[in-house]
Design a protein around this motif. Structure first.
Motif, PDB file in Angstrom:
ATOM      1  N   GLU A 536       0.877  -1.164   0.092  1.00  0.00           N
ATOM      2  CA  GLU A 536       0.124   0.186   0.026  1.00  0.00           C
ATOM      3  C   GLU A 536       0.779   1.248  -0.084  1.00  0.00           C
ATOM      4  OE1 GLU A 536      -3.169   0.174  -0.360  1.00  0.00           O
ATOM      5  OE2 GLU A 536      -3.594  -1.932  -0.259  1.00  0.00           O
ATOM      6  N   GLU A 539      -0.844   3.723  -2.419  1.00  0.00           N
ATOM      7  CA  GLU A 539      -2.195   3.628  -2.418  1.00  0.00           C
ATOM      8  C   GLU A 539      -2.732   4.297  -0.899  1.00  0.00           C
ATOM      9  OE1 GLU A 539      -5.295   0.819  -4.291  1.00  0.00           O
ATOM     10  OE2 GLU A 539      -5.000   0.069  -2.215  1.00  0.00           O
ATOM     11  N   LEU A 540      -1.651   4.147   0.125  1.00  0.00           N
ATOM     12  CA  LEU A 540      -2.024   4.472   1.590  1.00  0.00           C
ATOM     13  C   LEU A 540      -0.917   5.330   2.220  1.00  0.00           C
ATOM     14  CD1 LEU A 540      -4.345   1.787   2.815  1.00  0.00           C
ATOM     15  CD2 LEU A 540      -5.274   3.768   2.387  1.00  0.00           C
ATOM     16  N   ASN A 541       0.138   4.572   2.271  1.00  0.00           N
ATOM     17  CA  ASN A 541       1.473   4.960   3.182  1.00  0.00           C
ATOM     18  C   ASN A 541       2.082   6.058   2.914  1.00  0.00           C
ATOM     19  OD1 ASN A 541       1.074   2.550   4.334  1.00  0.00           O
ATOM     20  ND2 ASN A 541       2.639   1.392   2.986  1.00  0.00           N
ATOM     21  N   CYS A 792     -12.505   9.267   0.620  1.00  0.00           N
ATOM     22  CA  CYS A 792     -11.250   8.541   0.745  1.00  0.00           C
ATOM     23  C   CYS A 792     -10.953   8.411   2.192  1.00  0.00           C
ATOM     24  CB  CYS A 792     -10.056   9.736   0.074  1.00  0.00           C
ATOM     25  SG  CYS A 792     -10.388  10.213  -1.628  1.00  0.00           S
ATOM     26  N   TRP A 794      -8.283   7.275   4.696  1.00  0.00           N
ATOM     27  CA  TRP A 794      -6.574   7.174   4.808  1.00  0.00           C
ATOM     28  C   TRP A 794      -6.331   6.495   6.108  1.00  0.00           C
ATOM     29  CZ3 TRP A 794      -4.534   8.305   0.376  1.00  0.00           C
ATOM     30  CH2 TRP A 794      -5.131   9.208  -0.268  1.00  0.00           C
ATOM     31  N   ASN A 796      -2.796   3.966   7.421  1.00  0.00           N
ATOM     32  CA  ASN A 796      -1.572   3.466   7.195  1.00  0.00           C
ATOM     33  C   ASN A 796      -1.482   2.002   7.278  1.00  0.00           C
ATOM     34  OD1 ASN A 796      -0.907   2.137   9.665  1.00  0.00           O
ATOM     35  ND2 ASN A 796      -0.526   4.399  10.397  1.00  0.00           N
ATOM     36  N   GLU A 797      -0.469   1.369   6.542  1.00  0.00           N
ATOM     37  CA  GLU A 797      -0.821  -0.057   6.189  1.00  0.00           C
ATOM     38  C   GLU A 797      -0.441  -0.890   7.387  1.00  0.00           C
ATOM     39  OE1 GLU A 797       0.957  -3.353   3.030  1.00  0.00           O
ATOM     40  OE2 GLU A 797       1.578  -1.237   3.110  1.00  0.00           O
ATOM     41  N   PHE A 800      -4.177  -0.768   8.718  1.00  0.00           N
ATOM     42  CA  PHE A 800      -4.907  -1.473   7.799  1.00  0.00           C
ATOM     43  C   PHE A 800      -4.913  -2.936   7.816  1.00  0.00           C
ATOM     44  CE2 PHE A 800      -5.435  -2.561   2.925  1.00  0.00           C
ATOM     45  CZ  PHE A 800      -6.908  -2.377   3.004  1.00  0.00           C
ATOM     46  N   ILE A 852     -10.292   3.263  -0.365  1.00  0.00           N
ATOM     47  CA  ILE A 852      -9.191   2.979   0.302  1.00  0.00           C
ATOM     48  C   ILE A 852      -8.126   3.702  -0.471  1.00  0.00           C
ATOM     49  CG2 ILE A 852      -7.466   1.005   0.843  1.00  0.00           C
ATOM     50  CD1 ILE A 852      -9.881  -1.011   0.415  1.00  0.00           C
ATOM     51  N   GLY A 853      -7.715   4.782   0.654  1.00  0.00           N
ATOM     52  CA  GLY A 853      -6.806   5.723   0.252  1.00  0.00           C
ATOM     53  C   GLY A 853      -7.709   6.747  -0.914  1.00  0.00           C
ATOM     54  N   SER A 860      -9.360  -1.633  -5.350  1.00  0.00           N
ATOM     55  CA  SER A 860      -8.155  -1.677  -4.385  1.00  0.00           C
ATOM     56  C   SER A 860      -7.100  -2.651  -4.884  1.00  0.00           C
ATOM     57  CB  SER A 860      -8.493  -1.666  -2.918  1.00  0.00           C
ATOM     58  OG  SER A 860      -7.145  -1.723  -2.185  1.00  0.00           O
TER      59      SER A 860
END
Length: 1000
Positions: A536, A539-541, A792, A794, A796-797, A800, A852-853, A860
């Motif tokens: 991620e 996508e997220l981090n 969105c 947000w 962190n992995e 998650f 997701i993000g 995703s």
């Protein structure tokens, strides 16, 4: 002549218009044929089979709907009886004798929540809380108050006046039972501000009408029993005698400073989302026929405004939404800045840090009213390790054998053992909660002085820590792993203080080395299929920074850290947080370009529509997902049929008679079947909501509950209803916030409890032939803005994976079902007797509306990269209602990212790209998931591998054919008349106009 021409023109025009209209209707009907089949019925299914093979793959207990319904209601009652949780019982106020006169107060005692927002008073077969009490107590029930409430639609604003006419009866019925209800639902979060009339308190605070009713009851009754009918964790500090706002039974409302007499409140029971038989269950508990054994699935706090999630729940809009080139003009967001510190993980860790002098100002007893896992009983229990716990390296599992004894002398009851693990933590290192639930078990019904030994298995993988910053994989750090045999999440405090006997409740496993679970180090975890490393980052981090690196308002989410809870405490977004600036996020929010080269990496066209094999779906039952037989089977399908199956999954899954695929139907919900498009007969409305199921802490009961769902689906079909194969449930999102509108559909704030219960319930349901579309993957922890371009989310992995995916992980790794099928021998010949094997019962998921993000959840990366590659998920991924090619839930994107089915009916217009090698590859993969799970479901019950299926023409199509016949006859007649007029075979007289006598 002129009139002849006019008549001919009229007839021709009428014919053309009729033909055009009917043609348009026919085209529209064919486009909407799937919806018309659902709404108006499709033709009957016929099975032709010349073999003698037994196609009854599933053993059903019930062959009629009446018995299946009784069983479902029985399971609903048992679930409510085991899930209702005793919160308070001062002076042994409960149980109460049937000879005691009772008065039920509060409108919602007769209109309680069964799951979401439905009303038992208007539901056939349902028993409201008030009705259950009335039926139990008979002439000891005060009818006068029920009569007064029967003419209103809410609690009384002025109970003093409204109940005055019944006051003379109170002396004879001097125990008051008051229900407090909170209702939420799809699209409806609990309000953070209930308005000026309620002094801007939240919807989860006791309101003015309730304050006045309890005050009134305290002045007129000898004792009050409070029933909390809410799936959302309310602020219940007023139930505690030592609450800061309570003084000798007088409660001061902090919002008005008015005082209320609460002195007679002696007992309280949580009875949220208690199902159709909740009234029966509550009455049994009140009278002691059932001893309560439920435990809370959430942490109940004194003031929700102090929770780490509070300031990041609700509506936040990006200021530059109109510049993002997205599908809708507005794009919203939610920041999960609290990280792993959700629910008890925060409060217990904060307690530890405060004890160690690292969190000034935090007072656990002033923050928490009831800890996660809390629950009282009418009896008492002792528990201890039966023998020293063990760890088996070959299975990677700990085994805890726990002896639980009913130490009371009067009441039988069930005890619950909870195991919490404390893992090594280094300040500034990987974030870790002080304790987390590792496992649990419930006893059988124990008579006074009787014991039971329960066994709890804990896999070490489930409490490894995820280091998304440095090693970017799971880690098990060296050090002491302390296990607590606990009553609730806060029991570690009292156990740590024990001076003797501690070894009965506490055990330490010292791990000598640090395990780094990635290639080149210690490899994958034992339960994963592949190594779990960062998936991620893009996508997220990238959205997250430390509080020492960036300040709030600079466009990043700030990680909440145990190293300094006070200075890193989550704040609401401000300033640049309202600007979506990262180019990755902008691209993910923007309109998807299906024709972009990077979205089409596959260049070789996959095989379709071949005749190399002629398998049927029943022949694929029991065949492993990675068996090459599936490759041959999927090659049999035409491209058009693949498109139809993928793009038309609105409450059904399409048939393909050429390849032996029956039509099947899907229905809501986690608490009982309903779907306007399906034929659903007399079924249980409603089962308990998932929080009540989780509160039982009983996986065996959850499996039986899933079994009951499967039995009802089968019985519905036998009674002439739709064959329900898929259920849109159960719910695996978490209670991140007490305000979440769908908390009644989701089990808990904890992933281990949620995952264990989901796996059990799915195991029972899937073994009876159901596909369980667990929802909503993922991060659908609020309803606000979920469909406004998908907010969105947000996170962190680490959070998650450790928190929000944990329940999904357990569901996919632990749900199992027994499947009976016809195997083939080494030469490929089918055996003539049924074989049996264990297969995954994680048969489906429903993806979420949110993102997701910045990536739509249904597309995703985590679906393929984590769920399928790491967890081994082979289930069907269906969208939430929707999924079209021109919305943010764009079908071309979700298809390429692991989506299998759209919960809508797109006809032949479901995708922009249906012909590229990439599109065809993913269409085959999507339909493989659909068909793999259908093959092991109830839709092939009665269909042997050698059988063929066919369908009568749908009744509405018959109507269309008849209409065409009538119109064709009319058009032929029309054309004939026109021809005869033209040939003067039919004479049209010209109209003779009288001459005017007026001279010009």
């Amino acid at each position: 002549m002129k009139r002849k021409n006019r008549v001919t023109s009229y007839l021709a025009t009428a014919g053309v218009l009729t033909l055009a209209l009917m043609t348009g209707v026919t085209i529209a009907a064919n486009i909407q044929s799937n919806n018309l089949d659902l709404l108006l019925g499709r033709g009957a299914q016929h099975v032709q089979d010349n073999s003698s093979l037994d196609a009854n793959y599933i053993d059903f207990k019930y062959d009629n709907q009446a018995d299946a319904l009784k069983n479902a209601q029985r399971m609903t009652q048992l679930t409510a009886e085991e899930g209702m949780t005793l919160l308070k019982n001062d002076d042994h106020a409960l149980p109460i004798a049937k000879t005691t006169g009772v008065t039920v107060l509060g409108y919602y005692s007769w209109h309680n929540n069964m799951a979401g927002g439905e009303d038992p008073a208007t539901t056939t077969g349902a028993v409201s809380l008030g009705k259950g009490i009335k039926e139990h107590f008979g002439d000891k029930f005060n009818q006068l108050t029920e009569d007064l409430y029967s003419s209103v639609s809410a609690d009384f604003d002025d109970p003093e006046t409204a109940l005055a006419s019944a006051e003379s009866s109170f002396a004879s019925f001097d125990t008051a039972i008051i229900t407090l209800k909170r209702n939420s639902g799809e699209g409806n979060d609990q309000s953070l501000n209930a308005g000026a009339k309620e002094q801007s308190r939240s919807a989860l605070v006791i309101n003015n009408a309730e304050l006045k009713l309890i005050d009134y009851a305290s002045k007129h009754f000898s004792k009050i029993i409070i029933v909390i009918n809410s799936a959302n964790a309310m602020e219940l500090g007023w139930l505690q005698n030592d609450d800061p706002n309570m003084h000798e039974g007088i409660y001061t409302d902090p919002y008005t400073q008015k005082t209320y007499d609460f002195s007679k409140v002696k007992a309280a029971i949580w009875a949220g989302c208690c199902g159709s038989q909740g009234g029966v269950a509550l009455a049994n508990i009140l009278t002691g026929e059932v001893t309560p054994s439920g435990h809370l699935v959430d942490t109940y706090v004194r003031d929700l405004r102090n929770d780490p999630t509070y300031k990041n729940f609700g509506s936040y809009l990006y200021d530059n939404s109109d510049e993002l080139n997205s599908y809708q003009e507005e794009t919203y967001f939610v920041e999960y800045e609290e990280g792993i510190y959700v629910g008890y993980r925060y409060y217990e860790t904060a307690a530890k840090e405060a004890m160690d002098g690292n969190y000034a100002g935090f007072d656990y007893d002033r923050q928490v009213v009831y800890p996660f896992g809390y629950g009282l009983s009418y009896t008492t229990f002792s528990q201890e390790f039966e023998e020293t716990p063990t760890f088996d390296a070959s299975s990677n599992e700990y085994t805890f054998k726990v002896r639980i004894t009913n130490t009371g002398d009067t009441y039988s009851g069930k005890g619950v053992a909870q195991i919490y693990v404390n893992v090594p933590y280094t300040k500034g290192g990987i974030e870790k909660a002080h304790v987390s639930l590792a496992g649990f078990a419930k006893t059988k019904l124990l008579a006074p002085r009787e014991s039971d030994v329960v066994e709890i298995k804990v896999n070490r993988d489930y409490f490894t820590s995820y280091d998304y910053k440095d090693e970017k994989c799971y880690i098990l750090e060296a050090g002491d792993y302390n296990f607590y045999l606990a009553d609730n999440a806060h029991s570690w405090v009292s156990i740590d203080k024990m001076s003797s006997g501690k070894e009965k409740l506490f055990w330490t496993d010292s791990v000598s080395k640090t395990y780094v679970y990635k290639d080149g180090a210690d490899g994958k975890r034992s339960t994963d299929l592949t190594t779990a490393v960062n998936k991620e980052d893009d996508e997220l981090n990238y959205k997250f920074k430390e509080y020492t690196e960036n300040e709030q308002g600079e466009g990043y989410c700030i990680n909440f850290t145990r190293a300094n809870f006070k200075d890193s405490f989550p704040e609401s977004p401000k300033e640049d947080d309202f600007i979506l600036s990262d180019e990755r996020a902008k691209e993910q929010v923007a309109i998807y370009d299906v024709w972009d080269e990077k979205n089409n990496p596959i260049t070789e066209m996959p095989s379709v529509n071949t005749d190399e094999t002629s398998y049927t779906l029943s022949a694929m039952r029991g065949v492993d997902f990675d068996d090459e037989k599936w490759d041959h089977y999927m090659n049999q399908f035409s491209k058009d049929k693949l498109v139809e199956m993928f793009a038309n999954g609105g409450w059904n899954e399409k048939a393909d008679v050429e390849n032996g695929v029956p039509e099947s139907y899907d229905a809501d919900s986690p608490y009982g079947y309903y779907a306007h498009a399906l034929t659903i007969k007399d079924i249980n409305k409603w089962y308990c909501g998932d929080p009540m199921v989780a509160a039982t802490f009983n996986t065996e009961l959850a499996k039986e509950l899933g079994d009951a769902f499967g039995e009802e689906a089968h019985a519905n079909y036998l009674a002439g209803g739709s064959l329900i194969t898929g259920i849109y449930g159960y719910g695996l999102n978490l209670h991140r916030s007490a305000f979440g509108g769908r908390n009644y559909e989701y089990y808990s704030e904890d992933g281990i409890l949620s995952g264990k219960m989901a796996a059990a319930e799915a195991s029972g349901a899937s073994e009876k032939g159901l596909i369980t579309f667990m929802k909503h993957f993922a991060l659908n922890e609020q309803e606000t803005n979920r469909q406004k371009n998908g907010y969105c989310a947000w996170v962190n992995e680490q959070a998650f994976r450790e928190v929000y995916l944990k329940g999904w992980e357990l569901y996919m790794k632990e749900a199992k079902m027994n499947v009976r099928y016809y195997a083939t021998d080494a030469d490929g010949n089918m055996e003539n007797t049924l074989s049996s094997k264990t297969m995954s019962a994680a048969t489906g998921i429903m993806t979420a509306y949110n993102r997701i993000g910045a990536t739509y959840a249904g597309a995703s990366l985590s679906i393929n990269d984590i769920l399928r590659d790491e967890f081994g998920f082979t289930g069907t991924a269906v969208t939430d209602a929707g999924g079209q090619k021109n919305t943010y839930m764009t079908t071309d994107f979700l298809l390429r990212r692991g989506g299998d089915l759209t919960l809508t009916n797109n006809g032949t217009d479901g995708l922009y790209d249906t012909s590229s090698p990439t599109a065809v590859y993913w269409l085959k993969m999507a339909c493989k998931h659909i068909l793999f799970n259908k093959a092991n479901s109830n839709c092939v019950q009665g269909v042997s591998p050698s059988a063929s299926i066919s369908y009568d023409v749908s009744p509405w199509r018959v109507g269309m054919y008849v209409a065409w016949g009538v119109i064709a006859t009319a058009l032929l007649a029309d054309a004939t008349i026109i021809t005869l007029i033209a040939l003067d075979k039919i004479h049209v007289k010209e109209k003779v106009r009288p001459e005017s006598e007026e001279e010009y």
